[in-house]
Enzyme design. Structure first.
Site, PDB file in Angstrom:
ATOM      1  N   GLN A 119      -3.537   6.790   6.975  1.00 50.08           N
ATOM      2  CA  GLN A 119      -3.308   6.419   5.580  1.00 50.08           C
ATOM      3  C   GLN A 119      -4.363   5.428   5.097  1.00 50.08           C
ATOM      4  OE1 GLN A 119       0.674   5.060   4.886  1.00 50.08           O
ATOM      5  NE2 GLN A 119       0.177   3.996   2.998  1.00 50.08           N
ATOM      6  N   GLY A 120      -5.125   5.815   4.069  1.00 51.76           N
ATOM      7  CA  GLY A 120      -6.166   4.945   3.537  1.00 51.76           C
ATOM      8  C   GLY A 120      -5.772   4.304   2.215  1.00 51.76           C
ATOM      9  N   TYR A 121      -4.964   3.269   2.283  1.00 56.78           N
ATOM     10  CA  TYR A 121      -4.528   2.565   1.064  1.00 56.78           C
ATOM     11  C   TYR A 121      -5.137   1.161   0.995  1.00 56.78           C
ATOM     12  CZ  TYR A 121      -0.811   5.857  -0.464  1.00 56.78           C
ATOM     13  OH  TYR A 121      -0.097   6.932  -0.929  1.00 56.78           O
ATOM     14  N   SER A 122      -4.692   0.257   1.906  1.00 56.12           N
ATOM     15  CA  SER A 122      -5.082  -1.154   1.818  1.00 56.12           C
ATOM     16  C   SER A 122      -6.588  -1.339   1.944  1.00 56.12           C
ATOM     17  CB  SER A 122      -4.408  -1.954   2.939  1.00 56.12           C
ATOM     18  OG  SER A 122      -3.033  -2.022   2.717  1.00 56.12           O
TER      19      SER A 122
ATOM     20  N   SER B  17      -3.686   2.393  10.566  1.00 54.38           N
ATOM     21  CA  SER B  17      -3.071   2.637  11.869  1.00 54.38           C
ATOM     22  C   SER B  17      -3.538   3.960  12.439  1.00 54.38           C
ATOM     23  CB  SER B  17      -1.543   2.650  11.741  1.00 54.38           C
ATOM     24  OG  SER B  17      -1.086   1.374  11.392  1.00 54.38           O
TER      25      SER B  17
ATOM     26  N   GLU C 267       9.691   9.072   2.448  1.00 55.08           N
ATOM     27  CA  GLU C 267      10.251   8.757   3.746  1.00 55.08           C
ATOM     28  C   GLU C 267      11.757   8.533   3.661  1.00 55.08           C
ATOM     29  OE1 GLU C 267       9.971   5.642   6.160  1.00 55.08           O
ATOM     30  OE2 GLU C 267       9.972   7.021   7.845  1.00 55.08           O
TER      31      GLU C 267
ATOM     32  N   ASN D 174       7.410  -9.843   2.781  1.00 58.49           N
ATOM     33  CA  ASN D 174       8.671 -10.457   2.360  1.00 58.49           C
ATOM     34  C   ASN D 174       8.611 -10.897   0.899  1.00 58.49           C
ATOM     35  OD1 ASN D 174      10.225 -10.313   4.633  1.00 58.49           O
ATOM     36  ND2 ASN D 174       9.996 -12.454   5.226  1.00 58.49           N
ATOM     37  N   GLU D 175       7.521 -11.550   0.544  1.00 60.08           N
ATOM     38  CA  GLU D 175       7.419 -12.156  -0.782  1.00 60.08           C
ATOM     39  C   GLU D 175       7.387 -11.077  -1.863  1.00 60.08           C
ATOM     40  OE1 GLU D 175       5.682 -12.972   1.962  1.00 60.08           O
ATOM     41  OE2 GLU D 175       6.864 -14.788   2.301  1.00 60.08           O
TER      42      GLU D 175
END
Lengths: 375, 395
Positions: B128-131, B165, B248, B371-372
């Protein structure tokens, strides 16, 4: 096991929410508070009389509807959300379970139809039921063709308005159940509580006649466990409702309150605290409804485990939602005029019913360390 | 009970795992999960083909594409039994759970024909190429560029993705890139399917706090995507990219919970061995862990149930926060229960597993929305509170 409410269950939920919003609003609760009653007879007449909500889990042969734990937690959550000053938990959840699971057929025949019809309010004395130390609790011994009850009872919710007192006592290595009528050899003294949304009483124990004992002779520990699990789970549902109610009040206030030229709901420090509460609410509510749905197929021990788990979560949650309500209201949160203190006091009072949270967690640890995590 | 299709499926999966996760595959038991994702890669690729031969890859896909068309309840049962048997982390997960459903919903027939069979067969692996280094929580600020080459119709890509990943074990990557010059935010993005084995792609491993290297930086310097490998229209990339994340639906999280239960059982077992189980404080923490896990199970079941209402939608928004923080707490409890040897690297595989849990669970509250960010989303979308103000450089 389905975690989706049926159409009938959704109807009960919506109807209960509507009724309590209408008949247990802040003004009405303050009226009950000002008369120092801890009990709203008008609301009770509607709920228990006209609507017959005490009949939900009464078996059909005793003129009830024979419904289960899911319907109970739906009602309790709705009542808790408005801090409805009615003895619903004592009567419809705890007393009905005691009568239906551990009482003689004669006692069931006497009391269950009256409870189902809304004619009898019951209170239950069960001190020490989750107390490992043995400091609290009532002991029963045979005496003069009857029994002598002794021990420390502690404050008893709904006792001042009850016409039936059910007393759970230790007897030898087991337990016994007694049905007492206030005024007939047993005296209930009203005591004042910080929590003005319920009535609290104290009980003087004495000699009771043999016929007051109403448990069946052949009970196992599992029978009692089922009753305790039912009562704990219903109480957890009420606490979840109270947490929801405290959040309702808080979210409405912070959406209006403007400081620094913006509503205080727009500050991330406040958003995150509300979001944390909402996550914990979802967790506790899922535990309550999951345990309720699982109650029909789970073993008594698993039911107790899940009910105590629901209590452990809901007790924390109700207190935190209430203390956050005070804090996020700022100065007015500390006044009598605003509602947060009602939730705050109820949360602390409920936290002490049927054992403390550390006792619940200790029981859970015993079972999990012995029997494994399960799945 | 044998009439119940879910129970029958459970029995079938259990039997298959008992008879296949043996022999040369035995070393894979409990391996390859988060924190251990780069373990035994070649054997795990073989395992994917073994699963495919048993028709256990893509069981939720329609039968026309080689799936079993399983219901949600049946997929949950499969995931639970797979995890219960100690099934290894799935290298095919991104293709099966994310790419497949996206192509089935938005892909062209040509894309479905070319890509679905390889995923189903356990031979083509995806990442997955997002970030990007400057686009983490604020994904829409991404700056990888895709320029149309008029001569070939190809899209030529320059930029960098990060935290990718298993890129080093994958064949293909899906990439969100900016295809309209000067566009900002969610507009002007494109969703591309790109082969990793081509000039202009460089994969650099990133070492994690646990010592492993399951994720990577992926550099694009003139790498190409064919025109027919654009999903949706150029400029629509954001909506495709977000829809992909929605597929998902948390089905695999019930399998994940089975692994959590095994971890908590392991913590209890070690607590009894070290005597930590006699500490009242440790006992309370174990009890809280049990309650949190059971509530998580009921939460997931409510969120996954059909016909969900407003309450369940809010619960779904908080679910990731709940499980990730629960897991992080378990990591610390595991270390405390092990005592002083917890930080000593010894050969006990149980302790090693818990050490990895301690370290890797730190990632749980960061990846897939910190979390934030989770709390912002819950406050804004769940509770209707005001949105965060945007900086002047944003949208």
């Amino acid at each position: 096991m389905s975690l989706v409410l049926s159409e009938d269950q959704v109807m009960i939920r919506d109807e209960a929410a509507r009724l309590f919003a209408e008949m247990a609003d802040s003004a009405r609760i303050r009226e009950v508070l000002s008369h120092d009653l801890g009990h709203d007879a008008q609301l009770w007449a509607r709920v228990a009389g006209d609507l017959g909500w005490c009949s939900l889990t009464v078996p059909e042969q005793s003129r009830g509807l024979g419904l289960g734990a899911v319907e109970t937690v739906i009602l309790m959550e709705a009542a808790g959300r408005r801090l409805a000053p009615v003895p619903l938990w004592s009567t419809a959840a705890f007393a009905v379970a005691l009568l239906a699971h551990v009482s003689t057929p004669e006692a069931c025949e006497t009391w269950l139809p009256r409870i189902a019809a809304g004619e009898t309010i019951a209170a239950v004395a069960a001190p020490g039921i989750s107390d490992a130390s043995g400091l609290m609790g009532i002991a029963a011994e045979t005496e003069n063709e009857g029994y002598r009850l002794s021990g420390r009872v502690g404050p008893l919710i709904d006792a001042p308005v009850a016409d039936l007192l059910l007393v759970i006592a230790r007897m030898g290595t087991g337990r016994a159940l007694f049905a007492l009528r206030p005024g007939q050899g047993v005296e209930v003294r009203r005591v004042r509580s910080l929590d003005g949304t319920r009535s609290y009483g104290e009980l003087d124990l004495s000699h009771v006649p043999a016929m007051a004992r109403i448990d069946r002779g052949d009970l196992s520990e599992d029978d009692w466990t089922k009753v305790v699990a039912t009562a704990q789970l219903a109480l957890a549902a009420e606490e979840v409702g109270a947490a929801r109610g405290a959040m309702d009040v808080t979210l409405a206030y912070i959406a209006d309150r403007v400081q620094f030229g913006r509503t205080i709901a727009s500050f991330q420090a406040i958003k995150h605290r509300c979001a944390r509460l909402e996550i914990d609410l979802a967790e506790a509510r899922a535990m309550v409804y999951g345990a309720a749905a699982n109650a029909v197929s789970a073993s008594p021990q698993e039911r107790l485990l899940e009910a105590l788990g629901a209590r452990a979560l809901a007790t924390d949650l109700a207190f935190r939602a209430a203390e956050e309500a005070i804090q996020l209201h700022g100065g007015v949160g500390f006044t009598w005029e605003y509602d947060p203190h009602l939730y705050f006091k109820r949360a602390q009072a409920s936290a002490m019913l049927l054992g403390r949270q550390d006792e619940h967690l200790s029981t859970i640890a015993d079972i999990v360390l012995r029997a494994g995590v399960g799945s | 009970m044998s009439q119940d299709p879910v129970a029958a499926l459970r029995a079938e999966v259990r039997h298959w795992m008992e008879t296949h996760l043996v022999g040369r595959f035995l070393p894979l038991k409990h391996r390859g999960h988060a924190g251990d994702g780069d373990a035994l890669p070649e054997l795990r690729k073989e395992w994917e083909r073994e699963l495919a031969a048993g028709r256990w890859t893509c069981p939720g896909w329609p039968e026309a594409w080689g799936g079993r068309g399983l219901s949600v309840a049946e997929q949950v049962a499969f995931q639970e039994e797979y995890a219960r048997a100690g099934g290894p982390g799935r290298l095919g997960h991104i293709g099966e759970g994310l790419v497949g459903p996206t192509l089935l919903a938005f892909g062209t027939e040509d894309q479905q024909r070319r890509f679905l069979p390889g995923i189903r067969a356990g031979t083509d692996f995806w990442c997955q190429g997002y970030s990007e280094p400057s686009a983490g929580s604020d994904l829409a600020s991404l700056s990888t560029r895709a320029r149309l080459d008029a001569a070939t119709g190809d899209w030529v890509v320059h930029g960098q993705k990060v935290w990718t990943s298993l890129a080093h074990l994958s064949d293909w990557i899906f990439v969100l890139a900016r295809c309209e010059e000067g566009s900002v935010g969610r507009k002007g993005l494109i969703f591309l399917l790109m082969r990793l084995d081509q000039p202009g792609v460089e994969i650099q491993p990133i070492r994690q706090i646990g010592g492993g290297t399951e994720f990577n930086a992926v550099f694009f310097d003139g790498a190409r995507a064919k025109a027919r490998d654009v999903v949706g229209q150029p400029g629509e990339g954001w909506s495709i990219g977000m829809a992909l994340l929605g597929f998902e639906r948390g089905i695999s999280t019930l399998g994940q919970q089975m692994a959590f239960a095994q971890e908590l059982d392991l913590v209890c077992e070690i607590a009894r061995e070290t005597g930590a189980d006699r500490s009242p404080v440790i006992r309370q923490r174990i009890a809280r862990a049990w309650v949190g896990l059971r509530a998580m199970r009921y939460l997931a079941m409510r969120v996954l149930a059909e016909g969900t209402d407003a309450e369940a939608r809010i619960e779904a928004l908080g679910y990731k926060y709940h499980w990730s923080n629960w897991h992080r707490d378990l990591g610390r409890l595991a270390m405390d229960v092990m005592g002083p040897v917890a930080t000593i690297e010894d050969a006990d595989p149980r302790r090693d597993r818990l050490r990895q849990l301690f370290l890797f669970s730190r990632a749980d509250t960061i990846y897939g929305g910190t979390n934030e960010i989770q709390l912002n989303i819950l406050a804004e979308q769940g509770l209707g509170m005001p949105r965060e103000p945007r900086g002047t450089g944003g949208r």
